[in-house]
Design a protein around this motif. Structure first.
Motif, PDB file in Angstrom:
ATOM      1  N   LYS A 127     -72.852 -49.763  79.413  1.00  0.00           N
ATOM      2  CA  LYS A 127     -72.024 -48.646  79.392  1.00  0.00           C
ATOM      3  C   LYS A 127     -72.833 -47.493  80.321  1.00  0.00           C
ATOM      4  O   LYS A 127     -73.971 -47.264  80.104  1.00  0.00           O
ATOM      5  CB  LYS A 127     -71.782 -47.922  78.116  1.00  0.00           C
ATOM      6  CG  LYS A 127     -71.164 -49.164  77.233  1.00  0.00           C
ATOM      7  CD  LYS A 127     -69.594 -49.480  77.596  1.00  0.00           C
ATOM      8  CE  LYS A 127     -68.957 -50.435  76.749  1.00  0.00           C
ATOM      9  NZ  LYS A 127     -67.728 -50.661  77.491  1.00  0.00           N
ATOM     10  N   THR A 128     -72.081 -46.523  80.893  1.00  0.00           N
ATOM     11  CA  THR A 128     -72.567 -45.440  81.556  1.00  0.00           C
ATOM     12  C   THR A 128     -71.683 -44.391  80.919  1.00  0.00           C
ATOM     13  O   THR A 128     -70.358 -44.487  80.744  1.00  0.00           O
ATOM     14  CB  THR A 128     -72.225 -45.494  83.108  1.00  0.00           C
ATOM     15  OG1 THR A 128     -70.844 -45.730  83.652  1.00  0.00           O
ATOM     16  CG2 THR A 128     -73.092 -46.600  83.747  1.00  0.00           C
ATOM     17  N   ALA A 129     -72.260 -43.140  80.688  1.00  0.00           N
ATOM     18  CA  ALA A 129     -71.599 -42.152  80.077  1.00  0.00           C
ATOM     19  C   ALA A 129     -72.198 -40.670  81.101  1.00  0.00           C
ATOM     20  O   ALA A 129     -73.281 -40.658  81.252  1.00  0.00           O
ATOM     21  CB  ALA A 129     -71.980 -42.148  78.466  1.00  0.00           C
ATOM     22  N   SER A 130     -71.232 -39.777  80.793  1.00  0.00           N
ATOM     23  CA  SER A 130     -71.679 -38.432  81.220  1.00  0.00           C
ATOM     24  C   SER A 130     -72.396 -37.828  80.110  1.00  0.00           C
ATOM     25  O   SER A 130     -72.348 -38.043  78.973  1.00  0.00           O
ATOM     26  CB  SER A 130     -70.380 -37.671  81.471  1.00  0.00           C
ATOM     27  OG  SER A 130     -69.729 -37.061  80.252  1.00  0.00           O
ATOM     28  N   SER A 133     -71.204 -36.413  76.861  1.00  0.00           N
ATOM     29  CA  SER A 133     -70.707 -37.443  75.660  1.00  0.00           C
ATOM     30  C   SER A 133     -71.964 -38.037  74.970  1.00  0.00           C
ATOM     31  O   SER A 133     -72.028 -38.690  74.015  1.00  0.00           O
ATOM     32  CB  SER A 133     -70.009 -38.602  76.222  1.00  0.00           C
ATOM     33  OG  SER A 133     -70.600 -39.310  77.062  1.00  0.00           O
ATOM     34  N   TRP A 137     -73.816 -40.956  71.261  1.00  0.00           N
ATOM     35  CA  TRP A 137     -75.061 -41.855  71.404  1.00  0.00           C
ATOM     36  C   TRP A 137     -76.383 -41.417  70.561  1.00  0.00           C
ATOM     37  O   TRP A 137     -77.296 -42.175  70.564  1.00  0.00           O
ATOM     38  CB  TRP A 137     -75.531 -42.454  72.645  1.00  0.00           C
ATOM     39  CG  TRP A 137     -74.201 -42.885  73.504  1.00  0.00           C
ATOM     40  CD1 TRP A 137     -73.448 -42.065  74.238  1.00  0.00           C
ATOM     41  CD2 TRP A 137     -74.075 -44.368  73.613  1.00  0.00           C
ATOM     42  NE1 TRP A 137     -72.474 -42.978  74.833  1.00  0.00           N
ATOM     43  CE2 TRP A 137     -72.599 -44.240  74.613  1.00  0.00           C
ATOM     44  CE3 TRP A 137     -74.381 -45.279  72.981  1.00  0.00           C
ATOM     45  CZ2 TRP A 137     -72.204 -45.331  74.897  1.00  0.00           C
ATOM     46  CZ3 TRP A 137     -73.717 -46.692  73.387  1.00  0.00           C
ATOM     47  CH2 TRP A 137     -72.659 -46.587  74.384  1.00  0.00           C
ATOM     48  N   TYR A 166     -76.980 -48.220  77.433  1.00  0.00           N
ATOM     49  CA  TYR A 166     -76.284 -47.390  78.085  1.00  0.00           C
ATOM     50  C   TYR A 166     -77.088 -46.185  78.815  1.00  0.00           C
ATOM     51  O   TYR A 166     -78.434 -46.065  78.619  1.00  0.00           O
ATOM     52  CB  TYR A 166     -75.767 -46.566  76.898  1.00  0.00           C
ATOM     53  CG  TYR A 166     -76.622 -45.807  75.827  1.00  0.00           C
ATOM     54  CD1 TYR A 166     -77.101 -44.782  75.844  1.00  0.00           C
ATOM     55  CD2 TYR A 166     -77.033 -46.964  74.863  1.00  0.00           C
ATOM     56  CE1 TYR A 166     -78.115 -44.117  74.935  1.00  0.00           C
ATOM     57  CE2 TYR A 166     -77.867 -46.269  73.871  1.00  0.00           C
ATOM     58  CZ  TYR A 166     -78.557 -45.100  73.905  1.00  0.00           C
ATOM     59  OH  TYR A 166     -79.093 -44.843  73.053  1.00  0.00           O
ATOM     60  N   ILE A 168     -76.935 -42.440  80.290  1.00  0.00           N
ATOM     61  CA  ILE A 168     -76.276 -41.130  80.283  1.00  0.00           C
ATOM     62  C   ILE A 168     -76.553 -40.312  81.372  1.00  0.00           C
ATOM     63  O   ILE A 168     -77.764 -39.730  81.394  1.00  0.00           O
ATOM     64  CB  ILE A 168     -76.667 -40.552  78.763  1.00  0.00           C
ATOM     65  CG1 ILE A 168     -76.189 -41.536  77.574  1.00  0.00           C
ATOM     66  CG2 ILE A 168     -76.002 -39.196  78.620  1.00  0.00           C
ATOM     67  CD1 ILE A 168     -76.607 -40.984  76.130  1.00  0.00           C
TER      68      ILE A 168
END
Length: 185
Positions: A127-130, A133, A137, A166, A168
């Motif tokens: 997963k990649t997230a900004s 968010s 996590w 992930y 971030i």
């Protein structure tokens, strides 16, 4: 894994249209979260409409495009991260095929990777997230939709655990281990 599921010999890299058509024939991990009401971007009805061809469905955006581009890099870096964090040697394999459950004809999985540790296999979900968010996590937390997604994959493969790796904001890469939960499955 062979006794629980089978490979569908359609890959996204070879024929993206055939791959999309094959995915319409079954329910995947992100769709399960939507059906259960845990997807912020898709409703249970949207899944229904897509499967029946009543709507086109989500084709992606810049965030999903960047995530797709970064996925091979994250998969490549994952063994180094595990070795650094937990001093464990892991092998990671790309699995470019759709997995279909032999038990449930409607169930499929598109794994981001397969992890091998001492002959045991686990799901790798990437997963990649900004950075906005990042709180989702913190600690042992992961977004609910991803939890249900990996439980679906564990049900299909029969494996005992999944790793969610992930990234971030292109600043922090980490992972969490999600054990199989028979009650959820």
């Amino acid at each position: 894994m062979q006794e629980k599921c089978e490979f569908v010999a359609v890959t996204k890299e070879v024929n993206e249209e055939a791959w999309k058509e094959e995915r319409k024939k079954s329910l995947g991990g992100s769709e399960i979260a939507a059906i259960l009401g845990y997807n912020n971007y898709k409703s249970p009805y949207a899944v229904y409409a897509e499967k029946l061809g009543l709507s086109e469905g989500f084709e992606g955006n810049i965030a999903t495009e960047v995530g797709n581009v970064l996925e091979p890099y994250i998969r490549k870096k994952f063994p180094d991260l595990v070795k650094m964090k937990d001093q464990i040697e892991v092998k990671v394999y790309e699995l470019p095929y759709i997995l279909k459950s032999k038990e449930w004809s409607f169930a499929s999985a598109n794994l981001d990777g397969v992890i091998e540790i001492n002959g045991e296999f686990s799901v790798l979900e990437i997963k990649t997230a900004s950075e906005m968010s990042a709180e989702k996590w913190e600690g042992e937390e992961i977004p609910d939709s991803y939890y249900f997604q990996v439980q679906w994959y564990l049900a299909i493969t029969g494996w005992k655990q999944a790793y969610i790796c992930y990234l971030i904001g292109n600043r922090k890469m980490d992972y969490k281990i999600i054990p199989r939960n028979e009650d959820v499955i």
